[in-house]
Scaffold this motif. Sequence first.
Motif, PDB file in Angstrom:
ATOM      1  N   CYS A   1      21.023 -57.098 129.243  1.00  0.00           N
ATOM      2  CA  CYS A   1      19.798 -57.580 129.876  1.00  0.00           C
ATOM      3  C   CYS A   1      19.415 -56.566 130.970  1.00  0.00           C
ATOM      4  O   CYS A   1      20.251 -56.190 131.797  1.00  0.00           O
ATOM      5  CB  CYS A   1      20.006 -58.959 130.473  1.00  0.00           C
ATOM      6  SG  CYS A   1      18.544 -59.623 131.327  1.00  0.00           S
TER       7      CYS A   1
ATOM      8  N   HIS B   1      14.286 -62.686 131.488  1.00  0.00           N
ATOM      9  CA  HIS B   1      15.285 -61.824 130.834  1.00  0.00           C
ATOM     10  C   HIS B   1      14.585 -60.914 129.819  1.00  0.00           C
ATOM     11  O   HIS B   1      13.422 -61.131 129.447  1.00  0.00           O
ATOM     12  CB  HIS B   1      16.350 -62.657 130.121  1.00  0.00           C
ATOM     13  CG  HIS B   1      17.047 -63.650 130.999  1.00  0.00           C
ATOM     14  ND1 HIS B   1      17.842 -63.294 132.056  1.00  0.00           N
ATOM     15  CD2 HIS B   1      17.050 -65.017 130.967  1.00  0.00           C
ATOM     16  CE1 HIS B   1      18.324 -64.364 132.638  1.00  0.00           C
ATOM     17  NE2 HIS B   1      17.845 -65.437 131.997  1.00  0.00           N
ATOM     18  N   ASP B   2      15.320 -59.918 129.352  1.00  0.00           N
ATOM     19  CA  ASP B   2      14.874 -59.075 128.253  1.00  0.00           C
ATOM     20  C   ASP B   2      16.088 -58.611 127.478  1.00  0.00           C
ATOM     21  O   ASP B   2      17.227 -58.943 127.825  1.00  0.00           O
ATOM     22  CB  ASP B   2      14.047 -57.883 128.766  1.00  0.00           C
ATOM     23  CG  ASP B   2      14.804 -57.043 129.780  1.00  0.00           C
ATOM     24  OD1 ASP B   2      16.024 -57.291 129.956  1.00  0.00           O
ATOM     25  OD2 ASP B   2      14.205 -56.142 130.403  1.00  0.00           O
TER      26      ASP B   2
ATOM     27  N   THR C   1      13.641 -51.557 123.927  1.00  0.00           N
ATOM     28  CA  THR C   1      13.446 -52.580 124.959  1.00  0.00           C
ATOM     29  C   THR C   1      12.596 -53.693 124.365  1.00  0.00           C
ATOM     30  O   THR C   1      11.529 -53.436 123.781  1.00  0.00           O
ATOM     31  CB  THR C   1      12.750 -51.984 126.187  1.00  0.00           C
ATOM     32  OG1 THR C   1      13.542 -50.914 126.727  1.00  0.00           O
ATOM     33  CG2 THR C   1      12.562 -53.044 127.261  1.00  0.00           C
ATOM     34  N   ASN C   2      13.063 -54.942 124.512  1.00  0.00           N
ATOM     35  CA  ASN C   2      12.385 -56.084 123.896  1.00  0.00           C
ATOM     36  C   ASN C   2      12.224 -57.192 124.935  1.00  0.00           C
ATOM     37  O   ASN C   2      13.094 -57.412 125.777  1.00  0.00           O
ATOM     38  CB  ASN C   2      13.193 -56.613 122.717  1.00  0.00           C
ATOM     39  CG  ASN C   2      13.520 -55.538 121.675  1.00  0.00           C
ATOM     40  OD1 ASN C   2      12.721 -55.222 120.817  1.00  0.00           O
ATOM     41  ND2 ASN C   2      14.729 -54.969 121.775  1.00  0.00           N
ATOM     42  N   GLY C   3      11.141 -57.921 124.871  1.00  0.00           N
ATOM     43  CA  GLY C   3      10.870 -59.014 125.800  1.00  0.00           C
ATOM     44  C   GLY C   3      10.032 -60.068 125.116  1.00  0.00           C
ATOM     45  O   GLY C   3       9.787 -60.038 123.899  1.00  0.00           O
TER      46      GLY C   3
ATOM     47  N   THR D   1      13.641 -62.365 120.407  1.00  0.00           N
ATOM     48  CA  THR D   1      13.850 -61.045 119.814  1.00  0.00           C
ATOM     49  C   THR D   1      14.784 -61.190 118.624  1.00  0.00           C
ATOM     50  O   THR D   1      15.838 -61.837 118.720  1.00  0.00           O
ATOM     51  CB  THR D   1      14.468 -60.071 120.829  1.00  0.00           C
ATOM     52  OG1 THR D   1      13.586 -59.928 121.943  1.00  0.00           O
ATOM     53  CG2 THR D   1      14.718 -58.712 120.204  1.00  0.00           C
TER      54      THR D   1
END
Length: 227
Positions: free
Chosen positions: A103, A62-63, A83-85, A89
Amino acid sequence: MAMLRTLLSLAAIAMVLNSAMAANHTVGGNGGWSQGADYKTWAASETFLVGDNLIFSYGLSHDVLEVTKANYDSCATTNAISTNGGGMTVIALSSLGRRYFICGTGGHCASGMKLEVNTIATASPPPAAAPPVLPPASTPSTTPVISSPTKSPASSPSPKSSAPSPKIAPKISPVSNPSSPTVDAPALPPSGASVPTPSQPSSANKIGVIAGSTVGFGFVVTMTFIL
């Protein structure tokens, strides 16, 4: 996977220790950021204030994408704001207004993996309790109240009887028998004292006693007839 999520949660807690005054909201609660959760219901149960933090804890599949309202509604991943991964987060809520997260993995947003957050300035204070209404103070009367004495009804005089009261007949004492005069018993002498022997009355004394008794009896009979 459970161990990885635990480690990521601990890391997130260590990252936000410097924000003691801010509230930390773990997205989705114990379920984290994953498929199958109802994020609309979760967000409705939280209060997001300026200075709070959103903590996304998720698996590597997921992100976290912050998007516009239009991309949120259509689940579009193009032109994302951020955008985060990486499995963890933290998003700081530093301004007022609504923010949108989805997501970016294909099909996940359409299955419900999307979040809308409304950040407000302060929490609504509880309604203040209305002050109690005090009764008006009674003003003492300046005019003294004098109570009138209660007059008891005059008692009517008892009617006097017109009939003359009968005369009370004199009581006649019973005549004692002169033949048997009452003689008081002589007092006993004290112990140890010699008792004198009474002398026998003489014949003259006996005649005087009988004569006196006869005169007294005649006087009583005479007074009885007179009365």
